[in-house]
Design a protein around this motif. Sequence first.
Motif, PDB file in Angstrom:
ATOM      1  N   ARG A   1      39.184 -12.051  14.195  1.00 37.24           N
ATOM      2  CA  ARG A   1      40.503 -11.425  14.007  1.00 37.24           C
ATOM      3  C   ARG A   1      40.508  -9.967  14.469  1.00 37.24           C
ATOM      4  O   ARG A   1      41.466  -9.518  15.114  1.00 37.24           O
ATOM      5  N   ASP A   2      39.439  -9.240  14.139  1.00 36.78           N
ATOM      6  CA  ASP A   2      39.400  -7.802  14.424  1.00 36.78           C
ATOM      7  C   ASP A   2      38.999  -7.469  15.856  1.00 36.78           C
ATOM      8  O   ASP A   2      39.395  -6.423  16.391  1.00 36.78           O
ATOM      9  N   HIS A   3      38.191  -8.340  16.491  1.00 34.51           N
ATOM     10  CA  HIS A   3      37.655  -8.010  17.818  1.00 34.51           C
ATOM     11  C   HIS A   3      38.168  -8.923  18.934  1.00 34.51           C
ATOM     12  O   HIS A   3      37.981  -8.622  20.111  1.00 34.51           O
ATOM     13  N   GLY A   4      38.756 -10.041  18.549  1.00 34.44           N
ATOM     14  CA  GLY A   4      39.286 -10.938  19.572  1.00 34.44           C
ATOM     15  C   GLY A   4      38.239 -11.795  20.250  1.00 34.44           C
ATOM     16  O   GLY A   4      38.552 -12.593  21.133  1.00 34.44           O
ATOM     17  N   THR A   5      36.980 -11.636  19.870  1.00 36.58           N
ATOM     18  CA  THR A   5      35.889 -12.455  20.400  1.00 36.58           C
ATOM     19  C   THR A   5      35.083 -13.031  19.243  1.00 36.58           C
ATOM     20  O   THR A   5      35.075 -12.474  18.140  1.00 36.58           O
ATOM     21  N   ALA A   6      34.401 -14.110  19.513  1.00 37.10           N
ATOM     22  CA  ALA A   6      33.632 -14.764  18.466  1.00 37.10           C
ATOM     23  C   ALA A   6      32.175 -14.302  18.482  1.00 37.10           C
ATOM     24  O   ALA A   6      31.624 -14.016  19.547  1.00 37.10           O
TER      25      ALA A   6
ATOM     26  N   LEU B   1      24.862  -6.731  12.234  1.00 36.71           N
ATOM     27  CA  LEU B   1      24.550  -7.861  13.119  1.00 36.71           C
ATOM     28  C   LEU B   1      25.630  -8.942  13.077  1.00 36.71           C
ATOM     29  O   LEU B   1      25.399 -10.067  13.509  1.00 36.71           O
ATOM     30  N   THR B   2      26.809  -8.566  12.576  1.00 34.88           N
ATOM     31  CA  THR B   2      27.879  -9.552  12.459  1.00 34.88           C
ATOM     32  C   THR B   2      28.246 -10.145  13.814  1.00 34.88           C
ATOM     33  O   THR B   2      28.599 -11.327  13.912  1.00 34.88           O
ATOM     34  N   TRP B   3      28.154  -9.332  14.882  1.00 36.28           N
ATOM     35  CA  TRP B   3      28.510  -9.818  16.218  1.00 36.28           C
ATOM     36  C   TRP B   3      27.532 -10.878  16.725  1.00 36.28           C
ATOM     37  O   TRP B   3      27.857 -11.653  17.632  1.00 36.28           O
ATOM     38  N   ILE B   4      26.352 -10.909  16.117  1.00 33.36           N
ATOM     39  CA  ILE B   4      25.365 -11.933  16.486  1.00 33.36           C
ATOM     40  C   ILE B   4      25.394 -13.082  15.481  1.00 33.36           C
ATOM     41  O   ILE B   4      25.565 -14.247  15.848  1.00 33.36           O
ATOM     42  N   LEU B   5      25.243 -12.727  14.198  1.00 36.82           N
ATOM     43  CA  LEU B   5      25.144 -13.752  13.155  1.00 36.82           C
ATOM     44  C   LEU B   5      25.797 -13.261  11.866  1.00 36.82           C
ATOM     45  O   LEU B   5      25.157 -12.574  11.061  1.00 36.82           O
ATOM     46  N   PRO B   6      27.059 -13.561  11.652  1.00 39.68           N
ATOM     47  CA  PRO B   6      27.707 -13.195  10.388  1.00 39.68           C
ATOM     48  C   PRO B   6      27.067 -13.971   9.242  1.00 39.68           C
ATOM     49  O   PRO B   6      26.597 -15.093   9.438  1.00 39.68           O
TER      50      PRO B   6
ATOM     51  N   ASP C   1      33.233 -13.952   7.184  1.00 46.67           N
ATOM     52  CA  ASP C   1      32.895 -12.816   8.044  1.00 46.67           C
ATOM     53  C   ASP C   1      33.097 -13.178   9.517  1.00 46.67           C
ATOM     54  O   ASP C   1      33.490 -12.326  10.324  1.00 46.67           O
ATOM     55  N   TYR C   2      32.814 -14.414   9.842  1.00 44.69           N
ATOM     56  CA  TYR C   2      33.015 -14.904  11.211  1.00 44.69           C
ATOM     57  C   TYR C   2      34.496 -14.821  11.590  1.00 44.69           C
ATOM     58  O   TYR C   2      34.868 -14.312  12.654  1.00 44.69           O
ATOM     59  N   GLU C   3      35.352 -15.301  10.673  1.00 43.34           N
ATOM     60  CA  GLU C   3      36.798 -15.292  10.916  1.00 43.34           C
ATOM     61  C   GLU C   3      37.331 -13.863  11.017  1.00 43.34           C
ATOM     62  O   GLU C   3      38.181 -13.560  11.877  1.00 43.34           O
TER      63      GLU C   3
END
Length: 309
Positions: free
Chosen positions: A236-241, A220-225, A230-232
Amino acid sequence: MEIQALLITFREALEALLIVGIITTYLKRTDNKKYTKFIWLGAGLAILASVGAAMLFQLVFTGFAAMVSEMYLKISIMIISALLLTQMVFWMAGHSRDLKGNTEDKMSKFISTGNVIGMVIHSFLVVLREGIETVFFFAAITGGNIGAAMQGWGAITGVIIAVVVSYLFFKGTMKISLKTFFKVTGAFIILIAAGLLVQAISMMQDLEIIGSIIPHLYDLTWILPEHPIDYEHYVRDHGTAPLLSGEIGIFLKALFGYSSMPSIEEVIAYVGYFAGIYLLTSYRSDDVQQSVKEETKDLETAAVSNQKK
């Protein structure tokens, strides 16, 4: 940590203050106000003993951590604290209904026999129990740094709120149902206990004490790291927040044991814990209902018997 400390100190301090308040109110109502000083003496000694226990616990924790792995000790404290928190909630749920009557009965016996020492010991043990529980829970939520929890704003705020609530309650300006109050606060305590249990399992898997069939059941990192780092990394890895900030994740992790990538064992433990709580609650409710039915039946029998006479 601070929110956890606030909830725990608020709950523990309020329980102690409510019982002490019930005792002092009863003494005043029965024209035995002269014994009040002995109640506060016991409570004061218990506070000092609790501080001493905190210092001793910190010393033992530091020494033990120097001899063996500190992580093993932290895991043990988390598991024990989760069990104690659960037991505390169920104990208060079963005794809150008769708390006032039982306390007044004990004080009545002490007054009738002039047992001043008994009064001091009773108030001492009531407050000491809450103090020792607080010390142990602080050790769990801080990883052994009890002093940090005691000096933080959470613990201090919790005590202040407990004092204000108990004062308003006994002054009659706040009308609250103790049963409802302990149910609400108990729900938050149960969530904290579940979080401690899951964090202990996570730490055991990190140390490879126990394995995992599925290390990451979902992500669920893409929703709530669960952490700003983990957010950073996600950015870095996906180019989106991610949708929500890592600050929220770290708050929920500290409070309720949130994990954005839990193992299947963590999920099973979390769900199983609440399932166990539900079953225990249902069982206790059935016992209470059965007890009420039996008491009602006895009263009806007695009433019929009196009518025949």
